[in-house]
Design a protein around this motif. Structure first.
Motif, PDB file in Angstrom:
ATOM      1  N   ARG A  50      33.530  30.903  38.210  1.00  0.00           N
ATOM      2  CA  ARG A  50      33.913  30.016  38.982  1.00  0.00           C
ATOM      3  C   ARG A  50      35.032  28.860  38.808  1.00  0.00           C
ATOM      4  O   ARG A  50      33.983  27.969  38.474  1.00  0.00           O
ATOM      5  N   ASN A  52      37.416  26.657  40.875  1.00  0.00           N
ATOM      6  CA  ASN A  52      38.146  26.290  42.548  1.00  0.00           C
ATOM      7  C   ASN A  52      38.613  27.422  43.375  1.00  0.00           C
ATOM      8  O   ASN A  52      40.214  27.690  44.113  1.00  0.00           O
ATOM      9  N   GLY A  53      38.360  28.079  43.356  1.00  0.00           N
ATOM     10  CA  GLY A  53      38.086  29.626  44.392  1.00  0.00           C
ATOM     11  C   GLY A  53      38.596  30.717  43.780  1.00  0.00           C
ATOM     12  O   GLY A  53      38.696  31.463  44.586  1.00  0.00           O
ATOM     13  N   ASN A  54      38.899  30.103  42.546  1.00  0.00           N
ATOM     14  CA  ASN A  54      39.007  31.578  41.591  1.00  0.00           C
ATOM     15  C   ASN A  54      38.054  31.668  40.619  1.00  0.00           C
ATOM     16  O   ASN A  54      37.138  31.445  39.910  1.00  0.00           O
ATOM     17  N   TYR A 246      32.848  41.345  42.675  1.00  0.00           N
ATOM     18  CA  TYR A 246      33.660  39.868  42.519  1.00  0.00           C
ATOM     19  C   TYR A 246      33.765  40.019  41.081  1.00  0.00           C
ATOM     20  O   TYR A 246      32.785  38.302  40.367  1.00  0.00           O
ATOM     21  N   TYR A 395      40.146  40.058  44.670  1.00  0.00           N
ATOM     22  CA  TYR A 395      39.478  39.016  45.253  1.00  0.00           C
ATOM     23  C   TYR A 395      38.432  38.151  44.044  1.00  0.00           C
ATOM     24  O   TYR A 395      37.769  37.424  44.764  1.00  0.00           O
ATOM     25  N   LYS A 398      41.815  33.651  44.144  1.00  0.00           N
ATOM     26  CA  LYS A 398      41.813  33.348  46.168  1.00  0.00           C
ATOM     27  C   LYS A 398      43.498  33.850  47.355  1.00  0.00           C
ATOM     28  O   LYS A 398      42.744  33.514  47.837  1.00  0.00           O
ATOM     29  N   ASP A 399      44.084  33.260  46.298  1.00  0.00           N
ATOM     30  CA  ASP A 399      45.039  33.371  47.585  1.00  0.00           C
ATOM     31  C   ASP A 399      46.324  34.607  46.568  1.00  0.00           C
ATOM     32  O   ASP A 399      47.010  34.388  45.586  1.00  0.00           O
TER      33      ASP A 399
END
Length: 532
Positions: A50, A52-54, A246, A395, A398-399
């Protein structure tokens, strides 16, 4: 009756599977199981990082197996999706949904069904992987190169080379011209050795059944409309695979949770440093260094090891209660076993400088290429593969609508110049290669970056590997020691192979079987790769 004490070294696929198989169905009444994991994470190289959100998949892991036991096992842990994932829904892409399966938009513990797209990037052009005989392939190669490939393949049909090395193995299946284009340089990039000095056994296990004839057969089946179902066909030709929402680490984190619910004792940051013998040649106990640096001794009745063979033998040699020293010949073989280490660099960018010229719809503006993996055969750059994490699972990003999260995979040796680069130096090196290949327009496109290093990611088939049968025989002489998994057997096992070695070891423990050939026979030509 006293419980049998089982010590499992390693919290990767093999170790966690072994604990699960021992303890399911009230196994805790028979077995006291402890898992020792040297790191703070589960899954070994099948973990998910993981940042920074990715999320990054270390090496890329397709969940596919010819063994129904494994496929059923996986979907027991993470049930197959019963509704479309975010990207499939948005793009109206079809998959067979599982009746009453979970909705990945509403549930985290779910296994996705994904399309497999992997291509070769050679001289700025994309080729199917494995190579197909589409008009675009011939156009990309050009007339002269196509003629060279065709005639060299015809020569390989009538003049077979002895398959005593990996180079000859490839030439026999593809011809010398295609071998030179897509196999020679890439293989040397991967292993740091020329294919002529690598055992053909690696090719037998990784690309068995893949050849020009297999490509022709595959093309013919598509032409006449014969569909290939999951589990059919040869190793590298699958077109759909499963994948945890994930990433692979999610599955192994879930397995570890179940193991503990079943009664397993799992100790993280527990590095095994010594293994002690009994006077009659069995393993008595292991000594591990805990998170505080203190040494702890753990005795057991049976031991399952997925730690690298080299480290296992060193630990036996260092055991302070050893009944006898490790034979010099065995120590020499273990010390000489080669590995290839792994570095991956993740980059978050707004877009790739590559057009999606396929008919596969993808997210992004402009749409990104559909590849899970891009194999980089160009020897002018060091990078071996590029993962596009958006395409493994939406998923992981993050964006996912506005960013592309990719991973550049490098093969190196622990301690060499590339391995010893600082994070900043390595990221800059990889960024320059991205620009050189035209994957991104400039380094200004990079929004975020992260480097991961993995030791002993790939057991290699040269040097003292040729004497490994002698070492296996000696290790098996410890009646209560079972070697499982990729590094535990020094064999380039896929995740499913590693799991099957655990199945077999547990079966032996439960049945009292002494012969361990069934454990070592997983992923050999005579066994695992038979067609269904």
């Amino acid at each position: 009756m006293a419980k049998k004490r089982i010590v499992i070294i390693g919290g990767g696929p093999a170790g966690l599977t072994a604990a699960y198989e021992l303890l399911k169905d009230n196994g805790s009444e028979q077995f006291d199981v402890t898992v020792l994991e040297a790191s703070g994470e589960f899954g070994g190289i099948s973990r998910t990082v993981r940042h920074n959100g990715n999320r990054m998949d270390i090496g890329g892991h397709r969940f596919f197996s010819k063994d129904d036991r494994v496929m059923n096992w996986w979907k027991t842990i993470l049930p197959l999706q019963g509704a479309p994932s975010y990207d499939d829904k948005k793009l109206n892409r079809a998959h067979d949904m599982e009746p009453s399966g979970p909705d990945p938009e509403k549930t985290d513990e779910v296994m996705l069904k994904r399309h497999r797209v992997s291509r070769i990037y050679w001289h700025g052009k994309f080729f199917d992987y494995p190579v197909s005989l589409k008009p675009q392939t011939l156009k990309n190669m050009g007339f002269i190169q196509t003629m060279k490939v065709g005639f060299s393949y015809l020569k390989s049909l009538v003049h077979k080379l002895p398959e005593d090395n990996l180079e000859n193995f490839y030439i026999n299946r593809f011809g010398k011209a295609l071998y030179g284009m897509f196999f020679e340089g890439y293989t040397e990039k991967l292993w740091g050795r020329h294919p002529s000095v690598i055992s053909a056994d690696w090719g037998s296990q990784r690309v068995k059944g893949i050849s020009i004839m297999a490509v022709l057969k595959d093309a013919w089946n598509k032409l006449i409309g014969k569909e290939k179902k999951a589990g059919e066909g040869e190793t590298s030709l699958i077109e759909e695979f499963w994948y945890p929402k994930y990433g692979p680490g999610q599955l192994w984190e879930t397995v570890a949770k179940h193991d503990e619910e079943f009664g397993a004792h799992i100790v993280k940051h527990a590095e095994v440093v010594k293994i002690n013998e009994t006077s009659d040649g069995h393993i008595a106990s292991v000594v591990y260094r805990d998170a505080d640096g203190a040494e702890q001794t753990l005795s057991g009745d049976e031991f399952i090891s997925s730690m690298p063979v080299k480290d296992l033998v060193d630990s036996i040699a260092d055991g302070n209660q050893a009944a006898q020293p490790v034979p010099a010949g065995m120590k020499q073989i273990a010390d000489g076993l080669p590995y290839r280490d792994f570095v991956t660099v993740g980059f978050l960018v707004d877009h790739l400088n590559l057009k999606n010229e396929t008919d596969i719809p993808t997210l992004g503006n402009p749409p990104i290429v559909p590849d899970c993996w891009i194999y980089v055969q160009d020897t002018s750059v060091k990078v071996g593969r590029i993962q596009v994490f958006n395409n493994w699972s939406p998923y992981l990003v993050k964006d996912v609508d506005n960013k592309v999260w990719i991973g550049l995979e490098y093969f190196c040796n622990e301690g060499d110049d590339f391995w010893n680069m600082s994070d900043a130096e390595c990221i800059d090196f990889a960024a320059n290669e991205l620009v050189k290949m035209g994957i991104i327009a400039s380094k200004n496109d990079i929004q975020d970056a992260h480097r991961e290093r993995v030791k002993k990611a790939y057991p290699a088939y040269f040097d003292t590997w040729y004497q490994i049968d002698d070492l296996v025989k000696w290790l098996d002489s410890f009646g209560n020691l079972y070697c499982v998994g990729r590094n535990g057997q020094h064999r380039y096992n896929n995740m499913d192979h590693s799991m099957v070695t655990a199945f077999e070891a547990v079966d032996n423990i439960k049945s009292g079987r002494v012969d361990k050939k069934n454990v070592w026979n997983v992923n050999t030509d005579k066994g695992y790769h038979e067609e269904k």
